[in-house]
Scaffold this active site. Structure first.
Site, short mmCIF file in Angstrom:
data_model
loop_
_atom_site.label_atom_id
_atom_site.label_comp_id
_atom_site.label_asym_id
_atom_site.label_seq_id
_atom_site.Cartn_x
_atom_site.Cartn_y
_atom_site.Cartn_z
CB THR A 130 69.26 57.98 6.36
OG1 THR A 130 69.64 57.98 5.05
CG2 THR A 130 70.39 58.57 7.07
CG ASP A 131 69.99 54.92 2.03
OD1 ASP A 131 69.78 56.09 2.35
OD2 ASP A 131 69.66 54.21 1.06
CD GLU A 132 71.48 60.78 2.14
OE1 GLU A 132 72.06 61.46 2.74
OE2 GLU A 132 70.47 61.11 1.61
CE1 TYR A 155 69.00 63.70 7.33
CE2 TYR A 155 69.84 62.34 5.73
CZ TYR A 155 69.13 62.60 6.71
OH TYR A 155 68.01 61.44 6.89
CE LYS A 159 68.62 60.11 10.91
NZ LYS A 159 67.32 60.23 11.69
P1 NAD Z 1 60.78 65.78 7.59
O1 NAD Z 1 61.61 66.65 7.58
O2 NAD Z 1 59.49 65.44 6.51
O3 NAD Z 1 60.02 65.72 9.08
C1 NAD Z 1 60.81 65.78 10.43
C2 NAD Z 1 59.89 66.21 11.19
O4 NAD Z 1 60.49 66.39 12.52
C3 NAD Z 1 59.05 67.68 11.12
O5 NAD Z 1 57.66 67.52 11.57
C4 NAD Z 1 59.71 68.73 12.00
O6 NAD Z 1 58.79 69.69 12.52
C5 NAD Z 1 60.32 67.76 13.38
N1 NAD Z 1 61.27 68.04 14.02
C6 NAD Z 1 62.57 68.52 13.43
N2 NAD Z 1 63.33 68.98 14.34
C7 NAD Z 1 62.68 68.94 15.54
C8 NAD Z 1 62.96 69.02 17.14
N3 NAD Z 1 63.94 69.67 17.59
N4 NAD Z 1 61.95 68.78 18.00
C9 NAD Z 1 60.85 67.98 17.60
N5 NAD Z 1 60.40 68.09 16.29
C10 NAD Z 1 61.35 68.16 15.39
O7 NAD Z 1 61.59 64.36 7.63
P2 NAD Z 1 61.02 62.70 7.01
O8 NAD Z 1 61.54 62.76 5.62
O9 NAD Z 1 59.80 62.58 7.44
O10 NAD Z 1 62.05 61.99 7.93
C11 NAD Z 1 61.84 61.64 9.24
C12 NAD Z 1 62.89 60.67 9.55
O11 NAD Z 1 63.10 59.62 8.67
C13 NAD Z 1 64.19 61.52 9.82
O12 NAD Z 1 64.57 60.85 11.14
C14 NAD Z 1 65.08 61.13 8.45
O13 NAD Z 1 66.24 60.91 8.85
C15 NAD Z 1 64.47 59.58 8.21
N6 NAD Z 1 64.69 59.07 6.91
C16 NAD Z 1 63.92 59.87 5.87
C17 NAD Z 1 64.07 59.29 4.62
C18 NAD Z 1 63.46 60.15 3.62
O14 NAD Z 1 63.33 59.82 2.37
N7 NAD Z 1 62.55 61.26 3.67
C19 NAD Z 1 64.79 57.96 4.23
C20 NAD Z 1 65.47 57.28 5.36
C21 NAD Z 1 65.29 58.12 6.73
O1 DAU Z 2 68.43 58.02 1.26
C1 DAU Z 2 67.76 58.35 2.45
C2 DAU Z 2 67.67 59.85 2.13
O2 DAU Z 2 66.82 60.36 1.04
C3 DAU Z 2 66.99 60.35 3.60
O3 DAU Z 2 67.72 59.98 4.71
C4 DAU Z 2 66.76 62.14 3.54
O4 DAU Z 2 66.25 62.60 4.49
C5 DAU Z 2 66.02 62.39 2.25
O5 DAU Z 2 66.00 63.80 2.04
C6 DAU Z 2 66.87 61.75 1.06
O6 DAU Z 2 67.83 62.31 0.70
P1 DAU Z 2 68.53 62.67 -0.65
O7 DAU Z 2 69.55 63.53 -0.81
O8 DAU Z 2 68.65 61.40 -1.48
O9 DAU Z 2 67.11 63.12 -1.24
P2 DAU Z 2 66.68 64.44 -2.13
O10 DAU Z 2 65.23 64.27 -2.61
O11 DAU Z 2 67.35 65.59 -1.84
O12 DAU Z 2 67.59 64.12 -3.70
C7 DAU Z 2 67.38 62.78 -4.21
C8 DAU Z 2 68.31 62.81 -5.20
O13 DAU Z 2 68.13 63.87 -6.46
C9 DAU Z 2 69.84 63.14 -5.13
O14 DAU Z 2 70.62 62.43 -5.87
C10 DAU Z 2 69.84 64.83 -5.46
C11 DAU Z 2 69.08 64.88 -6.70
N1 DAU Z 2 68.27 66.29 -6.64
C12 DAU Z 2 67.65 66.80 -5.55
C13 DAU Z 2 66.86 67.96 -5.72
C14 DAU Z 2 66.18 68.27 -4.53
C15 DAU Z 2 68.33 66.85 -7.82
O15 DAU Z 2 68.70 66.22 -8.70
N2 DAU Z 2 67.67 68.17 -8.02
C16 DAU Z 2 66.83 68.53 -7.16
O16 DAU Z 2 66.24 69.62 -7.14
#
Ligand code: NAD
Ligand code: DAU
Length: 350
Positions: A130-132, A155, A159
């Site tokens: 992630t970019d975080e 989180y 990562k």
């Molecule tokens: P998600 O939470 O939707 O899915 C995570 C999956 O991993 C789930 O199916 C869960 O059951 C599985 N999991 C969790 N713990 C586990 C374990 N111990 N063993 C086996 N499986 C397990 O997450 P996502 O949004 O699909 O993110 C996937 C990946 O991408 C993560 O590594 C996250 O850090 C990264 N990522 C997400 C975003 C985003 O915006 N969602 C952006 C950048 C990177």
């Molecule tokens: O940047 C990549 C990341 O993006 C991933 O690594 C994470 O897995 C993914 O969850 C996401 O993280 P964020 O914290 O940015 O996503 P979230 O959807 O929780 O929030 C997006 C933005 O919106 C953040 O600035 C917080 C804000 N927010 C979020 C929620 C859930 C609100 O203002 N209200 C809300 O109810």
């Protein structure tokens, strides 16, 4: 290719498997390992399981358990790994960081050790990050692959730790790794705790739309299918040991994004109780340690591998709204936890 996808029942993993399975340049087998946390829903791939019984396998296993994972590597002769499995929600990590440490750090370490012990066989270990990990930007500038790590939340710290381990396994043991650090994804199958699906579902139901702080935090949004295309490009053509930053070239303040969602839903369905949905927006207490701005410089993958995001934000958000509108059964099963019953019947009854 015997491709291990970890976390394939989550949002991005499920989209990646759906993206890959019928591609002409992929004829291998996908082994999807997921322990099915609250975020994992095998229903997301139920059709793939039926139509591709010879090329898609689901194994319920936990990356925190090295014996379970070693068995999967050997039973399915794994030669390529695409590692998505993680605890992914920042707010949950603030309330309860424990699982984030165990899954994101220890789980990744387990996979690296298993891969190291089978080195000749493993052609690629791709780690999704992630970019975080880079922390927060001020007004100007972009995250590049050389930006120092400065994670803010449990989180992002977990990562960051996993990224360092993956790189160390390349430097120390020569494991053929690649990494990608991506910005915020959106699209179908996203668990409705994240900003976009939460706002879509609340707006459709006329519920209040909680925006944290002043709503001016900035995220860089990428449609999930574009992320999947980048990952596949890196697995096929990325250089060993390298990191690629991925972003949508689409910075938006949260308030602007939520307003766009409200207006698009109004245009599709009409107003709610005669009022524009913007009026549902409610400013609430800010997230502790809330990063102000993320913005990605994706020049390295653009010039090196020719990848660029294709989906414009209005198009992607509109398609995502349509998906949630036409998948009300999925939504209500996820919201009520009913899909747990589906899992029990499917995978545990027999
Ligand atoms: P998600 O939470 O939707 O899915 C995570 C999956 O991993 C789930 O199916 C869960 O059951 C599985 N999991 C969790 N713990 C586990 C374990 N111990 N063993 C086996 N499986 C397990 O997450 P996502 O949004 O699909 O993110 C996937 C990946 O991408 C993560 O590594 C996250 O850090 C990264 N990522 C997400 C975003 C985003 O915006 N969602 C952006 C950048 C990177
Ligand atoms: O940047 C990549 C990341 O993006 C991933 O690594 C994470 O897995 C993914 O969850 C996401 O993280 P964020 O914290 O940015 O996503 P979230 O959807 O929780 O929030 C997006 C933005 O919106 C953040 O600035 C917080 C804000 N927010 C979020 C929620 C859930 C609100 O203002 N209200 C809300 O109810």
């Amino acid at each position: 290719m015997n491709l291990l996808v970890t976390g394939g029942c989550g949002f991005i993993g499920a989209n990646f498997i759906r993206f890959l399975i019928d591609r002409p340049d992929f004829s291998g087998r996908i082994i999807n390992v997921d322990c099915l946390t609250y975020a994992g829903n095998p229903e997301n791939l139920a059709d793939i399981e039926k139509t591709h019984p010879d090329r898609y396998v689901f194994v319920q296993a936990d990356i925190r358990e090295p014996d379970q994972m070693a068995r999967v590597f050997d039973d399915y002769a794994i030669d390529t790994v695409c590692h998505f499995a993680a605890e992914s929600h920042v707010d949950r990590s603030i309330v309860s960081p424990d699982d984030f440490i165990q899954t994101n750090i220890v789980g990744t370490f387990n996979l690296l050790e298993i891969a190291r012990n089978r080195q000749g066989r493993i052609k690629r270990f791709h780690h999704i990050s992630t970019d975080e990990v880079y922390g927060s930007l001020g007004h100007d500038g972009y995250f590049t692959e050389t930006t120092p790590y400065q994670p803010s939340s449990p989180y992002s710290a977990s990562k960051a730790a996993s990224d360092h381990l993956v790189r160390a396994y390349h430097t120390t043991y020569g494991l053929p790794v690649t990494l990608s650090n991506c910005s915020n994804n959106y699209g179908p199958y996203q668990f409705p705790e994240k900003l976009i699906p939460l706002m879509i579902l609340n707006a459709m139901e006329g519920k209040s739309l909680p925006v944290y702080g002043d709503g001016k935090n900035i995220r860089d949004w990428l449609y999930v299918e574009d992320h999947c295309a980048a990952i596949w490009e890196i697995i096929c053509r990325g250089k060993e040991g390298e990191t690629y930053n991925l972003g949508g070239n689409c910075e938006m303040e949260n308030i602007g994004l939520v307003t766009m969602i409200c207006d698009l839903i109004d245009a599709k369905t009409g107003k709610t109780s005669g009022k524009p949905r913007r009026e549902l927006i409610t400013y609430v207490t800010d997230r502790p340690g809330h990063d102000r701005r993320y913005a990605i410089d994706a020049n390295k993958i653009r010039t090196g591998l020719g990848w660029e995001p294709k989906t414009a934000i209005e198009t992607g958000i509109s398609a995502t709204i349509d998906w949630y509108m036409t998948h009300q059964d999925w939504v209500s099963r996820v919201n009520t936890g009913e899909y747990r019953e589906w899992i029990r019947r499917q995978y545990q009854a027999g």
